[in-house]
Design a protein around this motif. Structure first.
Motif: not given
Length: 85
Positions: A50-75
């Protein structure tokens, strides 16, 4: 597994965690899942799958999972919308 399948899996996981992540064991599981996603993104990028941009997108999704677990559903919503569009 290609990037589109990972996007779908990550989005579904993020949505389900957003609903069920109410206690610390669920939050811990979400953090572990997010770390695994970030490791996978790094490995796929290093292997040239995958490209750097795709990796960044996957990492952003991982951050969203962590945010959701903490109750930050807007993110979470923002991340899922970015993945779909």
């Amino acid at each position: 597994m290609n990037f589109n399948k990972l996007t779908i899996i990550a989005s579904a996981a993020a949505l389900s965690l957003g609903v069920t992540a109410c206690d610390s064991p669920a939050e811990e599981a979400a953090e572990e899942q997010a770390e695994a996603m970030e490791d996978t993104a790094d490995a796929m990028e290093d292997a040239g799958e995958i490209t750097d941009e795709q990796a960044d997108a996957m990492e952003a999704q991982a951050d969203d999972i962590e945010d959701a677990a903490e109750g930050d559903t807007d993110a979470l919503t923002e991340g899922v919308e970015e993945a779909v569009n």
